[in-house]
Scaffold this active site. Structure first.
Site, PDB file in Angstrom:
ATOM      1  N   SER A 146       0.859  -1.185   0.000  1.00 12.73           N
ATOM      2  CA  SER A 146       0.000   0.000   0.000  1.00 12.73           C
ATOM      3  C   SER A 146       0.893   1.231   0.000  1.00 12.73           C
ATOM      4  O   SER A 146       2.072   1.134   0.370  1.00 12.73           O
ATOM      5  CB  SER A 146      -0.854  -0.005   1.282  1.00 12.73           C
ATOM      6  OG  SER A 146      -1.503   1.239   1.450  1.00 12.73           O
ATOM      7  N   TYR A 159      -1.732  -0.537  10.553  1.00 14.18           N
ATOM      8  CA  TYR A 159      -1.885  -0.917   9.142  1.00 14.18           C
ATOM      9  C   TYR A 159      -0.591  -0.614   8.380  1.00 14.18           C
ATOM     10  O   TYR A 159      -0.083  -1.458   7.634  1.00 14.18           O
ATOM     11  CB  TYR A 159      -3.068  -0.147   8.542  1.00 14.18           C
ATOM     12  CG  TYR A 159      -3.355  -0.467   7.090  1.00 14.18           C
ATOM     13  CD1 TYR A 159      -3.909  -1.686   6.712  1.00 14.18           C
ATOM     14  CD2 TYR A 159      -3.076   0.467   6.092  1.00 14.18           C
ATOM     15  CE1 TYR A 159      -4.173  -1.965   5.374  1.00 14.18           C
ATOM     16  CE2 TYR A 159      -3.339   0.201   4.759  1.00 14.18           C
ATOM     17  CZ  TYR A 159      -3.893  -1.027   4.409  1.00 14.18           C
ATOM     18  OH  TYR A 159      -4.149  -1.301   3.083  1.00 14.18           O
TER      19      TYR A 159
END
Ligand code: NDP
Length: 247
Positions: A146, A159
């Site tokens: 990501s 995350y």
């Protein structure tokens, strides 16, 4: 729409998290190019419907229930593909969750879930395919990280930590092998069901607001298609794909 066969030899491509979003879009893209796609996720009915649709369009798909947090389930997913096709060319480690919140909200079960799915899940996938790919003398592992693997923002500490870790282990895997190709794909805001995994309401509202500029999941599928269809000696190591308007 009927699928046009690929001009190159079809690859056997395993995709985790194929029941929605980026995994689903990637499965459609690769099947349309003539590759054999093996679809894994927990929602079996979604996988079955997607496999049926791909097959009806002239593609080739195998659906298999998968929980990436369970090493045995991951092994069974990979074995099903290997038994059916006799090889495993590509594993796309895509399954992920993103229950964002500030650390001081102490949503520690969600921290564990992100580590279990986003990091341990990727490791389970690597462990399941590595012996097969080593024996083949070839293989390609595509890990979906990501932009949160490249930067850190409030509410995304855990995350981001999982996605930084995915980039780190991908680089280690790449350096350890002369035969395997390793690609990290780092999407920015992409339309999918990922924000459904956010349990903290204020955070969910804020992130949902940002999603107005999100790009279609098919844009990430296209990048994966590019990476896996390069010549064998060419390893596309990192791709970052985000909305033009994303800061
Ligand atoms: P979705 O929520 O649409 O898809 C996530 C997929 O992961 C689903 O198919 C889900 O299937 C699967 N999954 C979740 N937990 C498990 C599990 N324990 N075992 C197996 N499969 C699991 O989100 P995206 O498509 O956006 O997410 C795909 C990847 O892209 C993730 O790694 C995410 O972090 C990454 N990403 C997404 C971005 C975005 O903006 N959308 C940006 C950057 C990265 P099921 O529930 O059926 O098991």
């Amino acid at each position: 729409m009927r699928h046009a066969p690929t001009t190159a030899a079809p690859k056997v491509v395993l995709i985790t998290g194929a029941s929605s979003g980026i995994g689903e879009a990637t499965a459609r893209r690769l099947a349309a190019a003539g590759h054999h796609v093996v679809l894994g996720a927990r929602r079996a009915e979604r996988l079955a419907a997607l496999a049926k649709e791909i097959e009806a369009g002239g593609g080739n798909a195998l659906a298999h229930t998968l929980d990436v947090t369970d090493p045995l389930s991951t092994r069974s997913f990979v074995d099903a593909a290997h038994n059916r096709y006799g090889r495993v060319d590509v594993l796309v480690n895509n399954a992920g969750v993103m229950p964002l919140s500030r650390l001081d909200a102490l949503r520690t079960e969600e921290w564990d879930r992100m580590i279990d799915v986003n990091l341990r899940g990727v490791l389970h996938g690597i462990a399941a395919v590595l012996p097969i790919m080593t024996a083949q003398g070839a293989g390609h592992i595509v890990n979906i990280a990501s932009v949160s693997g490249l930067r850190v923002d409030p509410t995304a500490a855990v995350y981001s930590a999982t996605k930084h870790a995915v980039r780190a282990l991908s680089e280690g895997l790449r350096q350890e092998s002369q035969d395997l190709r390793v690609t990290v794909i780092s999407p920015g805001l992409t339309r999918s069901e990922l924000t459904d995994t956010i349990g903290h309401q204020d955070t969910k509202d804020a992130v949902t607001g940002q999603m107005s500029i999100a790009i279609p999941a098919a844009a990430i599928g296209e990048a994966i298609h590019y990476a896996i269809t390069q010549p064998a000696e060419v390893d596309v190591n990192e791709l970052v794909i985000r909305p033009t308007a994303q800061g």
